[in-house]
Enzyme design. Structure first.
Site, PDB file in Angstrom:
ATOM      1  N   ASP A 122       3.758   6.624   4.302  1.00  8.26           N
ATOM      2  CA  ASP A 122       2.905   5.800   5.146  1.00  8.26           C
ATOM      3  C   ASP A 122       3.627   5.648   6.491  1.00  8.26           C
ATOM      4  O   ASP A 122       4.788   6.016   6.650  1.00  8.26           O
ATOM      5  CB  ASP A 122       2.600   4.447   4.497  1.00  8.26           C
TER       6      ASP A 122
HETATM    7  C1  BGC Z   1      -1.815   2.618   6.954  1.00  7.17           C
HETATM    8  C2  BGC Z   1      -2.350   3.880   6.339  1.00  7.17           C
HETATM    9  C3  BGC Z   1      -2.898   4.772   7.422  1.00  7.17           C
HETATM   10  C4  BGC Z   1      -1.784   5.075   8.395  1.00  7.17           C
HETATM   11  C5  BGC Z   1      -2.183   6.017   9.516  1.00  7.17           C
HETATM   12  C6  BGC Z   1      -0.851   2.904   8.077  1.00  7.17           C
HETATM   13  O1  BGC Z   1      -0.524   1.750   8.779  1.00  7.17           O
HETATM   14  O2  BGC Z   1      -1.212   1.835   5.945  1.00  7.17           O
HETATM   15  O3  BGC Z   1      -3.334   3.587   5.383  1.00  7.17           O
HETATM   16  O4  BGC Z   1      -3.444   5.924   6.875  1.00  7.17           O
HETATM   17  O5  BGC Z   1      -1.365   3.859   8.979  1.00  7.17           O
HETATM   18  O6  BGC Z   1      -3.010   5.430  10.417  1.00  7.17           O
END
Ligand code: BGC
Length: 761
Positions: free
Chosen positions: A292
């Site tokens: 993540d």
């Molecule tokens: C989120 C993810 C997301 C990623 C990219 C993160 O802050 O938890 O779910 O896909 O950002 O935007």
């Protein structure tokens, strides 16, 4: 030109082998051979580059950046040190990037382009929690397909969706992005979304790779506070949290995303148990895992990694293949290999997985296959897409209350007062995840209702929901809730006084739910609750339309307001969907995918709880109950009304004994006893009376959507087999245990028509 020849030769040579009849296995074999050949000619730097994903970094179509972070990233791209990018959008921008990757680097390996295509790209369908309320798997699959059509036409070939985190906590802002509290419904929806995004052939240029996220447990963040500690038992992990992930795997999902949370003391990004042993080991997942955003680096503040180098080592060893914006893999892997702290085999494994998905997407056959400006123009916002999201939106609406048949509204000769800032808001209904779409593009409820011109419609705002500049909250900005300005109350009351019916659209700003947007008070925000009570004083004929990204606490409304419609955030076509339901052109059929609590103090609240040794309620004290509140939710999981009414009868079971390998049939008669044609989701719940580990009081195990004309009766059948009764047992395996089971069939999780049977093994 030399470099393309190398890759081209690899592809050409191996394509020549494609003579076998078993095309799918053959295709996998061929891709694996191509991956191996390519890996064989890659330098360590190039391999590490494939594991590096950057956020969009400069106005790509303008001049190249001269300094700072953008220049650094740009140079790395030119050196072949970037495998993927996110948050870059549109054919023009992505073509410029892909050109650099393909035409200016030594091996010309194409980028995989990821984006959060969560509920649509430009044309937005309802937020995922709302879609889940439809219980309509075909429609949900179609909604993901539309999202993929638009995203792929705009150059994206990978979405960070579906989020399949089960959650029992309405305080957590990200419940809007999931499918609610139930693993059975959640698994079916998760698989439907994967099918919608990926289609049956990933190499087609209108399908995109999906991501099951966040692996695992993120939905159980303590006290509903985002990013917080997660501490759950193995029992909950296996029986509740993991099933939807497994369902995406079985549906062929090509990537997983880990997460920000820890689980059992280990940040999941560094969890070998989850990624290496379970996902890639036991489940044999051969796609790749993306971290993540910054979650590798975040293992340092978690207190799990000493420093960036240690975090890198832990993440790779645990099976986290691609680094999203921690900027650590690109800096640290080489040192770790040279210091012999990391085996090159682990890097090779990660790179092979990433390349495999790129081959499957057809990016090596044609890196520009998603980059056709004509197609982009044609597909984005196509009327068919709007039609599809409107269907999805109508099906997502849940009728919570409808006393005296106040709904549907008469289509003529009525004076209607429409009240609430959200009724005239073209932004909030888009929800929190609209990064690819354009602000202020939703059809408002006011616009939707104007399409019914034979009533006298008066609009009065009543009160703002937020006090942010221009009423628009930015992605990283906090919502400044209006808890003081009541200057519009009098005008609203005057409008209500003279109306036959008042429609009040109240609820959350679109940015009150979503990532980082947890709440401790989940009532109707700001002065809106007071507005509702003030308007009620002058006219009790109120239809309350709720717009929100999570279950809300609406006790007062439930006691006093005759009709309540849960409209969530329904995306681009919100106003049309709401108006068509209010006027009865669509008879609501949605059912809640999450319990609505009577108060925050009940959270976490969910229908499939355990009985305890002292199940309340009782008039005496020593029982598992509250002294100031009921145990039950205000509206239970699976709940939702229709403009018509249904009667359940004649529950029958064809055999009271079930054996392994056989199934028994349960049937029930459903009659439409009202005046409208309507749809009902018939729900089957099963209770395992006694087992080696305690089991929930009941679990959803089947449902069927039935459409009936007034007076019509249909018999609905469910097959029950031993596999449906399996759970993660005291033996730490999935198995069923012999004994007695109760069956409940009905209209929601309080279903009370009951039968029982015995599983004999
Ligand atoms: C989120 C993810 C997301 C990623 C990219 C993160 O802050 O938890 O779910 O896909 O950002 O935007």
């Amino acid at each position: 030109m030399k470099k393309y020849c190398i890759i081209f030769l690899i592809i050409l040579t191996l394509n020549g082998c494609q003579t076998n009849t078993n095309i799918s296995n053959n295709r996998t074999d061929i891709i694996n051979k191509k991956v191996d050949s390519l890996l064989g000619i890659m330098t360590l730097d190039e391999k590490i580059g494939q594991m590096n994903q950057y956020n969009g970094f400069w106005d790509v179509t303008g001049p190249a950046p001269k300094n700072g972070d953008a220049k650094f990233k740009f140079n790395n791209l030119k050196k072949g040190l970037v495998g993927s990018m996110l948050n870059v959008r549109g054919v023009e921008e992505i073509t410029a990037l892909q050109k650099i990757a393909v035409e200016e680097t030594r091996l010309g390996i194409p980028l995989i382009i990821g984006n959060d295509v969560i509920h649509g790209y430009k044309t937005l369908s309802p937020i995922p929690l709302a879609e889940a309320a439809s219980w309509d798997l075909k429609e949900i699959e179609n909604s993901a397909r539309i999202a993929a059509l638009e995203a792929s036409a705009a150059g994206t070939n990978w979405t960070f969706a579906p989020m399949v985190d089960i959650s029992r906590d309405a305080r957590w802002g990200r419940v809007m992005e999931g499918a609610g509290e139930d693993p059975f419904l959640g698994s079916l929806i998760a698989a439907a979304r994967v099918r919608g995004f990926q289609g049956d052939d990933l190499s087609k240029n209108h399908t995109i790779a999906a991501t099951a996220k966040h692996f695992a447990g993120y939905g159980f963040s303590e006290s509903g506070r985002d990013y917080n500690t997660v501490d759950v038992s193995k029992n909950t992990l296996y029986n509740v949290i993991l099933p939807p992930f497994k369902a995406t795997l079985d549906a062929g999902v090509r990537t997983f995303m880990n997460g920000f949370n820890e689980l059992d003391g280990i940040p999941v990004t560094g969890s070998s148990f989850l990624q290496r042993d379970l996902l890639k080991g036991e489940w044999e997942f051969d796609g790749f895992v993306i971290s993540d955003w910054g979650s590798i680096r975040e293992m340092i503040p978690h207190g799990f990694a000493r420093d960036g180098s240690h975090a890198t080592e832990l993440a790779i060893k645990a099976g986290s293949d691609m680094d999203m914006e921690s900027h650590l893999y690109i800096k640290k892997i080489k040192e770790l290999i040279e210091a012999k702290k990391l085996d090159i085999e682990l890097v090779d494994d990660a790179v092979s997985r990433i390349l495999r998905v790129k081959f499957e997407l057809g990016l090596f056959d044609d890196p520009y296959r998603y980059l056709d400006a004509e197609r982009e123009k044609e597909v984005i916002n196509h009327p068919d897409n709007h039609k599809a999201v409107l269907e999805m939106a109508k099906k997502s609406i849940v009728l919570l209350k409808n006393e005296n048949q106040l709904l549907p509204l008469n289509k003529s000769d009525q004076r209607i007062a429409l009240i609430g800032a959200l009724a005239n808001d073209n932004n909030s209904p888009l929800g929190n995840w609209r990064t690819n779409s354009d602000n202020k593009t939703a059809v408002t409820v006011l616009e939707g209702m104007k399409a019914y011109p034979d009533n006298k419609l008066i609009y009065s705002k009543g009160a703002d929901v937020n006090l942010n500049d221009d009423g628009v909250v930015k992605f990283h900005e906090k919502v400044k809730i209006n808890d003081s300005d009541k200057s519009g109350f009098n005008a609203a009351k005057n409008a209500a006084k003279n109306a036959d019916v008042v429609v009040m659209v109240l609820g959350e700003d679109g940015f009150q739910s979503g990532e980082g947007r947890s709440r401790t008070d989940i009532g109707i925000p700001g002065v809106q609750q007071e507005l509702l009570e003030e308007v009620y004083k002058v006219n009790k004929n109120i239809v309350l339309v709720l717009m929100n990204g999570r279950p809300l606490n609406i006790n007062w409304a439930d006691k006093n307001i005759p009709s309540i419609v849960e409209a969530w955030q329904l995306g681009t076509q919100t106003g049309n969907a709401v108006a068509q339901v209010l006027y009865g052109d669509y008879n609501p059929s949605g059912k809640l995918p999450m319990s609505f609590p009577r108060g925050v103090g009940q959270i976490p609240i969910y229908y499939n709880y355990k009985n305890t040794g002292r199940p309340g309620p009782s008039n005496t004290v020593f029982w598992s109950q509250y002294n100031d509140q009921l145990n039950t939710p205000l509206y239970p999981f699976g709940y939702g009304l229709s403009y018509t009414s249904f009667e359940y009868s004649n529950l029958k079971i064809d055999n009271k004994n079930l054996t392994v390998g056989n199934s028994i049939n349960v049937s029930v008669d459903l009659k439409n006893t009202g005046n409208y044609t309507g749809k009902e989701v018939v729900q089957l719940y099963i209770k395992d009376r006694f087992a080696s580990v305690t089991r929930p009081v009941r679990e959803l195990k089947g449902f069927e959507m039935i459409s009936l004309n007034p007076g019509e009766i249909k018999t609905v059948n469910f097959e029950i087999s031993e596999t449906l009764l399996q759970f993660y047992s005291a033996n730490e395996i999935w198995e069923s245990e012999s004994g007695f089971f109760d069956i409940f069939i009905g209209t929601n999780s309080n279903a009370d028509l009951q039968e029982s049977f015995e599983l004999i093994k």
